[in-house]
Design a protein around this motif. Structure first.
Motif, PDB file in Angstrom:
ATOM      1  N   VAL A   1       0.833  -1.206   0.000  1.00  0.00           N
ATOM      2  CA  VAL A   1       0.000   0.000   0.000  1.00  0.00           C
ATOM      3  C   VAL A   1       0.865   1.253   0.000  1.00  0.00           C
ATOM      4  CG1 VAL A   1      -1.665   1.339   1.346  1.00  0.00           C
ATOM      5  CG2 VAL A   1      -1.973  -1.128   1.099  1.00  0.00           C
ATOM      6  N   LEU A   2       1.835   1.307   0.898  1.00  0.00           N
ATOM      7  CA  LEU A   2       2.651   2.514   1.021  1.00  0.00           C
ATOM      8  C   LEU A   2       3.621   2.687  -0.146  1.00  0.00           C
ATOM      9  CD1 LEU A   2       3.346   2.568   4.867  1.00  0.00           C
ATOM     10  CD2 LEU A   2       1.659   3.884   3.561  1.00  0.00           C
ATOM     11  N   ALA A   3       3.905   1.617  -0.880  1.00  0.00           N
ATOM     12  CA  ALA A   3       4.805   1.702  -2.032  1.00  0.00           C
ATOM     13  C   ALA A   3       4.063   1.975  -3.333  1.00  0.00           C
ATOM     14  CB  ALA A   3       5.611   0.412  -2.168  1.00  0.00           C
TER      15      ALA A   3
ATOM     16  N   VAL B   1      -0.936   3.995  14.148  1.00  0.00           N
ATOM     17  CA  VAL B   1      -2.088   3.737  13.286  1.00  0.00           C
ATOM     18  C   VAL B   1      -2.718   2.452  13.797  1.00  0.00           C
ATOM     19  CG1 VAL B   1      -2.797   3.088  10.957  1.00  0.00           C
ATOM     20  CG2 VAL B   1      -1.169   4.953  11.282  1.00  0.00           C
ATOM     21  N   MET B   2      -3.838   2.597  14.520  1.00  0.00           N
ATOM     22  CA  MET B   2      -4.498   1.449  15.140  1.00  0.00           C
ATOM     23  C   MET B   2      -5.575   0.911  14.204  1.00  0.00           C
ATOM     24  SD  MET B   2      -2.870   1.035  17.933  1.00  0.00           S
ATOM     25  CE  MET B   2      -3.907  -0.351  18.443  1.00  0.00           C
ATOM     26  N   VAL B   3      -5.391  -0.321  13.755  1.00  0.00           N
ATOM     27  CA  VAL B   3      -6.308  -0.956  12.809  1.00  0.00           C
ATOM     28  C   VAL B   3      -7.139  -1.991  13.554  1.00  0.00           C
ATOM     29  CG1 VAL B   3      -6.508  -2.314  10.693  1.00  0.00           C
ATOM     30  CG2 VAL B   3      -4.678  -0.606  10.916  1.00  0.00           C
ATOM     31  N   ASN B   4      -8.448  -1.797  13.546  1.00  0.00           N
ATOM     32  CA  ASN B   4      -9.372  -2.708  14.204  1.00  0.00           C
ATOM     33  C   ASN B   4      -9.437  -4.020  13.410  1.00  0.00           C
ATOM     34  OD1 ASN B   4     -11.934  -4.038  14.929  1.00  0.00           O
ATOM     35  ND2 ASN B   4     -12.404  -2.149  16.029  1.00  0.00           N
ATOM     36  N   LEU B   5      -9.186  -5.140  14.079  1.00  0.00           N
ATOM     37  CA  LEU B   5      -9.210  -6.455  13.420  1.00  0.00           C
ATOM     38  C   LEU B   5     -10.525  -6.696  12.688  1.00  0.00           C
ATOM     39  CD1 LEU B   5      -7.974  -9.294  12.955  1.00  0.00           C
ATOM     40  CD2 LEU B   5      -8.981  -9.970  15.147  1.00  0.00           C
ATOM     41  N   ARG B   6     -11.613  -6.228  13.262  1.00  0.00           N
ATOM     42  CA  ARG B   6     -12.924  -6.417  12.620  1.00  0.00           C
ATOM     43  C   ARG B   6     -12.957  -5.756  11.252  1.00  0.00           C
ATOM     44  NH1 ARG B   6     -16.063  -5.409  16.758  1.00  0.00           N
ATOM     45  NH2 ARG B   6     -16.583  -7.597  17.118  1.00  0.00           N
ATOM     46  N   ARG B   7     -12.418  -4.562  11.160  1.00  0.00           N
ATOM     47  CA  ARG B   7     -12.394  -3.860   9.871  1.00  0.00           C
ATOM     48  C   ARG B   7     -11.409  -4.513   8.908  1.00  0.00           C
ATOM     49  NH1 ARG B   7     -16.050  -2.619  11.814  1.00  0.00           N
ATOM     50  NH2 ARG B   7     -16.714  -3.798  10.006  1.00  0.00           N
ATOM     51  N   TRP B   8     -10.282  -4.990   9.426  1.00  0.00           N
ATOM     52  CA  TRP B   8      -9.275  -5.650   8.578  1.00  0.00           C
ATOM     53  C   TRP B   8      -9.852  -6.894   7.922  1.00  0.00           C
ATOM     54  CZ3 TRP B   8      -4.537  -4.108   6.982  1.00  0.00           C
ATOM     55  CH2 TRP B   8      -3.675  -5.073   6.458  1.00  0.00           C
TER      56      TRP B   8
ATOM     57  N   TYR C   1     -10.072  -2.528   0.656  1.00  0.00           N
ATOM     58  CA  TYR C   1     -10.473  -1.760   1.837  1.00  0.00           C
ATOM     59  C   TYR C   1      -9.317  -1.605   2.817  1.00  0.00           C
ATOM     60  CZ  TYR C   1     -13.228   0.051   5.658  1.00  0.00           C
ATOM     61  OH  TYR C   1     -13.710   0.853   6.653  1.00  0.00           O
ATOM     62  N   ARG C   2      -8.482  -2.620   2.902  1.00  0.00           N
ATOM     63  CA  ARG C   2      -7.304  -2.504   3.767  1.00  0.00           C
ATOM     64  C   ARG C   2      -6.403  -1.368   3.296  1.00  0.00           C
ATOM     65  NH1 ARG C   2      -6.262  -9.067   4.051  1.00  0.00           N
ATOM     66  NH2 ARG C   2      -8.130  -9.516   5.305  1.00  0.00           N
ATOM     67  N   ALA C   3      -6.311  -1.186   1.980  1.00  0.00           N
ATOM     68  CA  ALA C   3      -5.544  -0.050   1.458  1.00  0.00           C
ATOM     69  C   ALA C   3      -6.185   1.259   1.891  1.00  0.00           C
ATOM     70  CB  ALA C   3      -5.457  -0.131  -0.066  1.00  0.00           C
ATOM     71  N   LEU C   4      -7.510   1.312   1.908  1.00  0.00           N
ATOM     72  CA  LEU C   4      -8.196   2.524   2.356  1.00  0.00           C
ATOM     73  C   LEU C   4      -7.906   2.799   3.824  1.00  0.00           C
ATOM     74  CD1 LEU C   4     -10.151   4.854   1.909  1.00  0.00           C
ATOM     75  CD2 LEU C   4     -12.049   3.268   2.350  1.00  0.00           C
ATOM     76  N   ILE C   5      -7.914   1.752   4.664  1.00  0.00           N
ATOM     77  CA  ILE C   5      -7.595   1.934   6.082  1.00  0.00           C
ATOM     78  C   ILE C   5      -6.209   2.565   6.226  1.00  0.00           C
ATOM     79  CG2 ILE C   5      -7.059   0.778   8.259  1.00  0.00           C
ATOM     80  CD1 ILE C   5      -9.078  -1.390   7.513  1.00  0.00           C
ATOM     81  N   ILE C   6      -5.216   1.949   5.582  1.00  0.00           N
ATOM     82  CA  ILE C   6      -3.840   2.418   5.739  1.00  0.00           C
ATOM     83  C   ILE C   6      -3.687   3.826   5.180  1.00  0.00           C
ATOM     84  CG2 ILE C   6      -1.426   1.989   5.149  1.00  0.00           C
ATOM     85  CD1 ILE C   6      -2.743  -0.001   7.170  1.00  0.00           C
ATOM     86  N   ASN C   7      -4.199   4.069   3.981  1.00  0.00           N
ATOM     87  CA  ASN C   7      -4.037   5.379   3.367  1.00  0.00           C
ATOM     88  C   ASN C   7      -4.776   6.467   4.139  1.00  0.00           C
ATOM     89  OD1 ASN C   7      -2.317   4.796   1.159  1.00  0.00           O
ATOM     90  ND2 ASN C   7      -4.022   3.900   0.038  1.00  0.00           N
ATOM     91  N   HIS C   8      -5.953   6.150   4.660  1.00  0.00           N
ATOM     92  CA  HIS C   8      -6.706   7.155   5.401  1.00  0.00           C
ATOM     93  C   HIS C   8      -6.005   7.509   6.715  1.00  0.00           C
ATOM     94  CE1 HIS C   8     -10.478   9.299   6.485  1.00  0.00           C
ATOM     95  NE2 HIS C   8     -10.066   9.016   7.717  1.00  0.00           N
ATOM     96  N   GLU C   9      -5.621   6.491   7.484  1.00  0.00           N
ATOM     97  CA  GLU C   9      -5.014   6.762   8.789  1.00  0.00           C
ATOM     98  C   GLU C   9      -3.602   7.343   8.659  1.00  0.00           C
ATOM     99  OE1 GLU C   9      -6.923   6.872  11.166  1.00  0.00           O
ATOM    100  OE2 GLU C   9      -8.569   5.616  10.483  1.00  0.00           O
ATOM    101  N   VAL C  10      -2.820   6.865   7.698  1.00  0.00           N
ATOM    102  CA  VAL C  10      -1.514   7.470   7.462  1.00  0.00           C
ATOM    103  C   VAL C  10      -1.696   8.898   6.950  1.00  0.00           C
ATOM    104  CG1 VAL C  10       0.608   7.354   6.072  1.00  0.00           C
ATOM    105  CG2 VAL C  10      -0.293   5.292   7.154  1.00  0.00           C
TER     106      VAL C  10
END
Length: 284
Positions: A146-148, A204-211, A225-234
């Protein structure tokens, strides 16, 4: 247009504060903002009950108050459950049983990555809470990808990332049970309600339920969606605040709270498009 930001001495950009309602900082008053929504769970993932014996990472406890001078108000992520008018397609996949909480200690993904991006280097670590049936190596690979990605935050020309497993870090990505996310985010005044993610004190705290489950819009695109979690919180870590939908039929900005409905925008999990244009909307 990208929100105006200023560089801190550590290379972080600071932007406008989030509007999350916060329970109050330790020794301080309440913060302003929005409360996390109730969950509407999608389907994906698997039961999370045991650690991965194949991982050889380092054990860490939750980083409580890692330099209070650097601690800042956190943000409730826009990557939690949503109420949406779109009806998700029916699925026969069983809903995974997700532990309500865990021990609050973490295993760090071993190894590291090469540097990506030409901007100020930000070193990060990937942790997975003990007792979760996730491979730390696999989680780390997904975060690295995601970050790359060229559509990610490196496209801003200011940010570069490198995953490490030891030494100093600028931030940590942590996948944890809902209860542990609530506790850590709550220490900084956020109510994540057992459902959503947050960004607090360089974590960056990722809720297991959302993951594992994503949300209805992304129920069949969980890795997206995992990319959205990381990109949004970062994005919050980098100083970006929430924005709205720029218009019907346009890509939803990654900093849009897509959990609250798409408002005519199309699903999108990247801050930039393939031509390097920042995807944003009206500031909230």
């Amino acid at each position: 247009m990208t929100m105006r930001t200023a560089r801190s001495p550590r290379g972080r950009r600071r932007g406008v504060p989030s509007h999350a309602v916060q329970r109050g900082r330790k020794g301080g008053g309440p913060f302003l903002g929005a409360v996390a929504a109730l969950a509407v769970l999608g389907a994906a993932g698997f039961a999370a009950v045991h650690g991965d014996p194949s991982d050889t990472g380092t054990t860490h406890t939750a980083d409580k108050g890692r330099s209070t001078e650097r601690a800042r108000p956190g943000r409730v992520g826009a990557t939690g459950p949503a109420t949406t008018s779109a009806s998700p397609r029916a699925t026969t996949s069983p809903t995974p049983e997700i532990p309500a909480t865990g021990p609050g200690t973490f295993v760090t993904a071993a190894g590291g990555s090469t540097r990506v991006g030409s901007g100020t280097l930000l070193r990060y670590r990937v942790d997975v809470e003990k007792g979760i049936d996730l491979s730390t190596a696999d989680v780390a690979r997904q975060v690295e990808r995601v970050l790359a990605d060229p559509r990610g935050w490196t496209a801003d020309g200011h940010s570069a990332f490198q995953r490490v497993s030891s030494g100093p870090t600028d931030f940590v990505v942590r996948v944890a049970t809902p209860g542990t996310v609530d506790r850590i985010c709550g220490e900084y005044g956020l109510d994540t309600g057992g459902e959503v993610n947050c960004d607090v004190a360089e974590q960056v705290m990722v809720n297991l339920r959302r993951w594992l489950l994503a949300t209805p819009v992304y129920a069949h695109r969980v890795k997206d969606y995992r990319a959205l979690i990381i990109n949004h919180e970062v994005g919050h870590f980098l100083g970006h605040g929430h924005v709205g939908c720029p218009g019907p039929g346009q890509p939803a900005p990654v900093m849009m709270q897509q959990i609250k409905g798409m408002h005519g925008c199309l699903p999108n999990v990247w801050p930039y498009d393939g031509r390097g244009r920042y995807l944003t909307g009206p500031s909230l």
